[in-house]
Write a protein that holds these residues in place. Structure first.
Motif, PDB file in Angstrom:
ATOM      1  N   GLY A 119       0.808  -1.209   0.000  1.00  0.00           N
ATOM      2  CA  GLY A 119       0.000   0.000   0.000  1.00  0.00           C
ATOM      3  C   GLY A 119       0.839   1.256   0.000  1.00  0.00           C
ATOM      4  N   GLN A 120       0.157   2.396   0.110  1.00  0.00           N
ATOM      5  CA  GLN A 120       0.843   3.681   0.169  1.00  0.00           C
ATOM      6  C   GLN A 120       0.030   4.654   1.011  1.00  0.00           C
ATOM      7  N   PHE A 121       0.713   5.613   1.573  1.00  0.00           N
ATOM      8  CA  PHE A 121       0.027   6.601   2.384  1.00  0.00           C
ATOM      9  C   PHE A 121      -0.625   7.658   1.497  1.00  0.00           C
ATOM     10  N   VAL A 122      -1.874   7.961   1.807  1.00  0.00           N
ATOM     11  CA  VAL A 122      -2.641   8.976   1.100  1.00  0.00           C
ATOM     12  C   VAL A 122      -2.836  10.158   2.040  1.00  0.00           C
ATOM     13  N   ALA A 123      -2.526  11.358   1.584  1.00  0.00           N
ATOM     14  CA  ALA A 123      -2.643  12.546   2.429  1.00  0.00           C
ATOM     15  C   ALA A 123      -4.052  12.657   3.001  1.00  0.00           C
ATOM     16  N   GLY A 124      -4.131  13.044   4.256  1.00  0.00           N
ATOM     17  CA  GLY A 124      -5.419  13.141   4.923  1.00  0.00           C
ATOM     18  C   GLY A 124      -6.400  14.023   4.179  1.00  0.00           C
ATOM     19  N   ALA A 125      -5.908  15.128   3.593  1.00  0.00           N
ATOM     20  CA  ALA A 125      -6.797  16.043   2.869  1.00  0.00           C
ATOM     21  C   ALA A 125      -7.321  15.422   1.580  1.00  0.00           C
TER      22      ALA A 125
END
Length: 352
Positions: A322-328
């Motif tokens: 997976g990958q991190f997606v910005a909270g916004a």
């Protein structure tokens, strides 16, 4: 129903439909068809796919979203997979969305963006089975194709008072529906049968006194309408256990993975999971994982129980999946329902 009553029953049904048909955004009213307007096969097909194992009330909003984003089958064919899967999120049975794209692209590539005008031609398209092909052919092109869904099975079982249990009775009920399908206005007939089953000839407490074909209904006369159709007992659904990992960085980014294109929730975004809906895997990255509790979701063939593990990690954390997606940028609405339940549980938990 007695032999020879089919045409009279069909005429009574169409007369009722002309006056009491349900208004739906994908449906062409009988008066408009009589004036020469023709249903759009793309919209008929799209609605039929969405309505598989899903209620009309649920489908309305999704249908309007899809036709706003992709007004034609060619528009849908050119759409990005991720955009279509995100628009489908929450509607369930995600193989339908994948097949929707395959079919749209085949219509564009092999048929110039025009749907075949027969049930036989429609069945050759990917993701279209006998029921959908018959429904699109009948409703869009007035081919006298026989359309049989759960509503139609219930209506014909009662008309003929046939106590043969489903699913074994399907060929018999299809034969009854064939005998009832008229050469004229077969599309309106198919929709009338669906409306009758949905509004009057309902599974429980059918409103027989209001039924336009009660004079022909053998089950009504025998007082057994509410008990039909008979069904074989369903086996109990098994329960699968799994774990969902929800990792958030200190900057608010959320760890999301896209599931493999095939299999349960295929192609959908979600949180890494171990077991339940996939193989057993280790946590997606080293962290202090806290167990928040469990969420439950029921699929067609099994119940799923997921233990929800959450962790806060540093901004430089590197997951192996997976990958991190910005909270916004993260929108929980794009998650399938099972994953949305995971998110909702974590969002409701008190801050550590």
């Amino acid at each position: 129903m007695r032999d020879g009553d089919e045409s009279r029953a069909g005429a009574a049904l169409l007369d009722w439909y002309d006056r009491h048909h349900r208004g739906m955004p994908w449906r062409m009213p009988p008066a408009a068809k009589a004036a020469g307007a023709r249903p759009d096969p793309y919209r008929v097909w799209l609605s039929e796919v969405m309505l598989q194992q899903t209620t009309v009330a649920t489908v309305r909003g999704y249908y309007e979203k899809f036709t706003s984003l992709w007004p034609t089958v060619s528009d849908l064919a050119r759409a990005e997979d991720a955009d279509v899967m995100a628009a489908w999120a929450g509607l369930g049975y995600y193989a339908r969305a994948r097949n929707l794209l395959k079919c749209a692209r085949a219509v564009l590539k092999d048929h110039g963006g025009v749907f075949p005008d027969s049930a036989e031609g429609l069945r050759a398209l990917p993701g279209i089975g006998p029921y959908t092909a018959a429904a699109v052919a009948a409703i869009s092109y007035d081919e006298p194709a026989v359309v049989v869904d759960g509503n139609v099975e219930r209506v014909v079982a009662r008309l003929w008072a046939d106590e043969t249990p489903l699913p074994g009775a399907k060929p018999v009920f299809t034969d009854y529906a064939t005998r009832l399908t008229p050469a004229a206005r077969p599309g309106d007939h198919a929709q009338a049968m669906m409306d009758l089953g949905a509004t009057i000839c309902s599974p429980r407490n059918p409103a027989c006194a209001l039924c336009p074909v009660n004079d022909f209904c053998a089950a009504h006369k025998a007082g057994i309408a509410a008990s039909l159709p008979r069904k074989m007992p369903k086996p109990e659904k098994p329960t699968r256990q799994g774990t969902a990992y929800l990792a958030r960085r200190r900057d608010g980014a959320v760890l999301i993975e896209t599931r493999p294109p095939k299999g349960l929730l295929g192609g959908m975004p979600g949180f890494p999971t171990s077991g339940g809906v996939g193989p057993e895997i280790p946590p997606p990255l080293p962290a202090y994982w806290q167990n928040l509790g469990e969420v439950r979701h029921t699929f067609t063939h099994f119940h799923l129980v997921l233990q929800v593990m959450v962790a806060e990690v540093g901004n430089n954390a590197t997951p192996w999946t997976g990958q991190f997606v910005a909270g916004a940028s993260f929108d929980p609405a794009v998650l399938p329902t099972a994953m949305r339940k995971v998110w909702d549980l974590a969002a409701a938990a008190p801050a550590p």
